[in-house]
Enzyme design. Structure first.
Site, PDB file in Angstrom:
ATOM      1  N   GLU A 137       0.816  -1.287   0.040  1.00  0.00           N
ATOM      2  CA  GLU A 137      -0.088   0.027   0.049  1.00  0.00           C
ATOM      3  C   GLU A 137       0.976   1.387   0.234  1.00  0.00           C
ATOM      4  O   GLU A 137       1.391   1.657   1.021  1.00  0.00           O
ATOM      5  CB  GLU A 137      -1.045  -0.045   1.150  1.00  0.00           C
ATOM      6  CG  GLU A 137      -1.843   1.269   1.207  1.00  0.00           C
ATOM      7  CD  GLU A 137      -2.592   1.701  -0.004  1.00  0.00           C
ATOM      8  OE1 GLU A 137      -2.233   2.618  -0.631  1.00  0.00           O
ATOM      9  OE2 GLU A 137      -3.561   0.917  -0.331  1.00  0.00           O
ATOM     10  N   HIS A 157     -46.677   3.814  12.300  1.00  0.00           N
ATOM     11  CA  HIS A 157     -47.400   4.954  12.103  1.00  0.00           C
ATOM     12  C   HIS A 157     -47.017   6.025  13.262  1.00  0.00           C
ATOM     13  O   HIS A 157     -47.054   5.567  14.267  1.00  0.00           O
ATOM     14  CB  HIS A 157     -48.775   4.894  11.983  1.00  0.00           C
ATOM     15  CG  HIS A 157     -49.718   6.098  11.862  1.00  0.00           C
ATOM     16  ND1 HIS A 157     -49.566   6.937  10.662  1.00  0.00           N
ATOM     17  CD2 HIS A 157     -50.311   6.913  12.915  1.00  0.00           C
ATOM     18  CE1 HIS A 157     -50.396   8.019  10.881  1.00  0.00           C
ATOM     19  NE2 HIS A 157     -50.827   7.898  12.207  1.00  0.00           N
TER      20      HIS A 157
END
Length: 451
Positions: free
Chosen positions: A31, A437
């Site tokens: 890396e 709800h």
């Protein structure tokens, strides 16, 4: 020449591949940049930390529609920036030390293939029985005359600037332009977006793209069907010549952000010299199990797929891990459903076919659109612009696509992703599930019931 059992190229999602099942192997990770890859260091994670701050600022300004008269007097850019990167930046070194403590060799120089399964890293050459190519992607730098004469930013650098500019010119109309347009406009910057197409977010469902473009036009200066044909220095900023439907004209700004797309890093790796087959866009060609054209070499993430999504790369990493450990029982991704979200304002999420894709491919579909305003929580939000759009097959009643624009879109779409992944009909998820709800999920429920 050092020889390994496994070499992983890229420490983004590639670094996530390792598990205790690999402990007996000799492993190296290469890396040259920072562990964590694009997502952690200059992509989805820091950008969303900025987006949350932008949402707070914009939410305060918009609260007047609810009778709350708030103002935003100042955004402390350096405080915001430092909060983000003071948390992120230390992770690189700790990740390197962690891997080394596990006996993994970590190479921090750039690498390139010199032959199949032979890698040159700095002054060394290494080989391995197994390679995993996960080198990611980088921003495209377009060939615009004069671009090399002006300071400009990409998504790699824009979040680390020292001070907010008074104005910003953004080239591009995709995810990055939409998200950073939201961030910097919310922070008080005068943003101009130059987009080659007729709308922003052209990859979205056209109805969503149109709505977003309409809303964005109230926040930014939009130059659509336009492109920058040249740029030049102008004081401490930049002047661009923009060609559009009405001819060419000059656009000046204190800062330039180039956000016209991304390309895989396979050229820097010299993947072709490693015997890897690439497609016309430079992505490594793999089969469904992520095997490349070279036996023993696997590939995943932005170097392979066109989605450029961290959650896709992570899923691919899990598949590749299994397949390396169990070569006689290789797996593929369980489904082809790749959801996405754009963390702009308003938020957008999508999965599956758009309506225009379905029509273009001759796929018959049912279409349902329900506004947030049709729900009690939509009333509470005083929302008049957000909606849920669903596409379903009339034959088997399965979802073909789902698209949402509005608050919490990235969360609201999740049950629809699960339904598509698990093969649940719209009738089952619409009729056989209770929706709370008065939550926003009722907009999803209503759209399902309409099908």
């Amino acid at each position: 020449m050092r020889h390994y059992d496994l070499v992983i190229l890229g420490a983004g999602s590639g670094n996530m591949l390792l598990s205790e099942e690999f402990d007996q192997l000799r492993i190296a990770i290469v890396e040259p940049d920072r562990f964590g890859g694009t997502c952690l260091n200059r992509g989805c994670i820091p950008s969303k930390m900025f987006v949350v701050t932008a949402d707070a600022a914009e939410g305060a300004r918009e609260a007047r529609r609810l009778g709350v008269h708030a103002t935003v007097s100042h955004v402390d850019w350096k405080s915001v920036r430092d909060r983000v990167f003071d948390r992120i930046d230390p992770l690189h070194e700790s990740a390197v030390q962690y891997r080394r403590s596990q006996g993994v060799d970590v190479f921090t120089e750039a690498a390139r293939f010199v032959a199949p399964k032979v890698l040159e890293v700095g002054a060394e050459r290494i080989t391995a029985e197994t390679f995993v190519v996960a080198v990611g992607s980088r921003p495209v730098v377009p060939d615009i005359p004069g671009l090399d004469t002006v300071p400009f930013h990409t998504s790699d650098t824009i979040m680390r600037i020292d001070d907010l500019p008074g104005s910003m010119l953004v080239l591009g109309g995709g995810f990055i332009a939409a998200e950073f347009g939201h961030v910097f406009t919310s922070f008080g910057v005068d943003v101009t977006i130059v987009q080659r197409g007729p709308r922003l977010l052209m990859a979205e469902d056209e109805q969503v793209s149109r709505r977003f473009t309409e809303l964005a036009a109230h926040r930014h200066r939009l130059l659509l069907d336009s492109e920058a044909v040249s740029v030049a220095p102008k004081g401490d900023g930049v002047a661009a010549r923009v060609a559009g439907p009405d001819g060419e004209h000059a656009v000046e700004a204190d800062m330039l952000l180039v956000a016209v797309g991304r390309i895989p890093n396979t050229d820097r790796l010299r993947a072709v010299d490693g015997g890897l087959e690439l497609d016309e866009h430079g992505h490594v060609v793999t089969d469904g199990a992520y095997r490349t054209s070279v036996p023993g070499v696997w590939a995943l993430g932005d170097a392979v797929n066109h989605f450029q999504l961290k959650h896709v790369a992570n899923a691919e990493s899990r598949v590749v891990r299994h397949n390396i450990l169990h070569p006689q029982d290789v797996r593929m991704l369980p489904n082809a459903v790749a959801p996405h979200a754009v963390f702009t304002h308003p938020q957008i999420a999508g999965v599956g076919l758009t309506e225009q894709e379905a029509r273009r491919r001759g796929i018959d579909c049912l279409v349902s659109v329900r506004d947030y305003a049709d729900t009690a929580y939509g009333w509470a939000l005083e929302d008049t612009t957000s909606f849920v759009k669903l596409l379903a097959s009339p034959a088997d009643r399965l979802l073909l696509g789902a698209h949402i624009i509005g608050p919490q879109a990235a969360t609201l779409i999740q049950p629809l992703i699960q339904a598509m992944s698990l093969g649940l009909t719209v009738d089952r998820i619409g009729h056989d599930v209770l929706y709370i709800h008065p939550a926003l999920t009722e907009a999803v429920e209503q759209a399902l019931l309409e099908l």
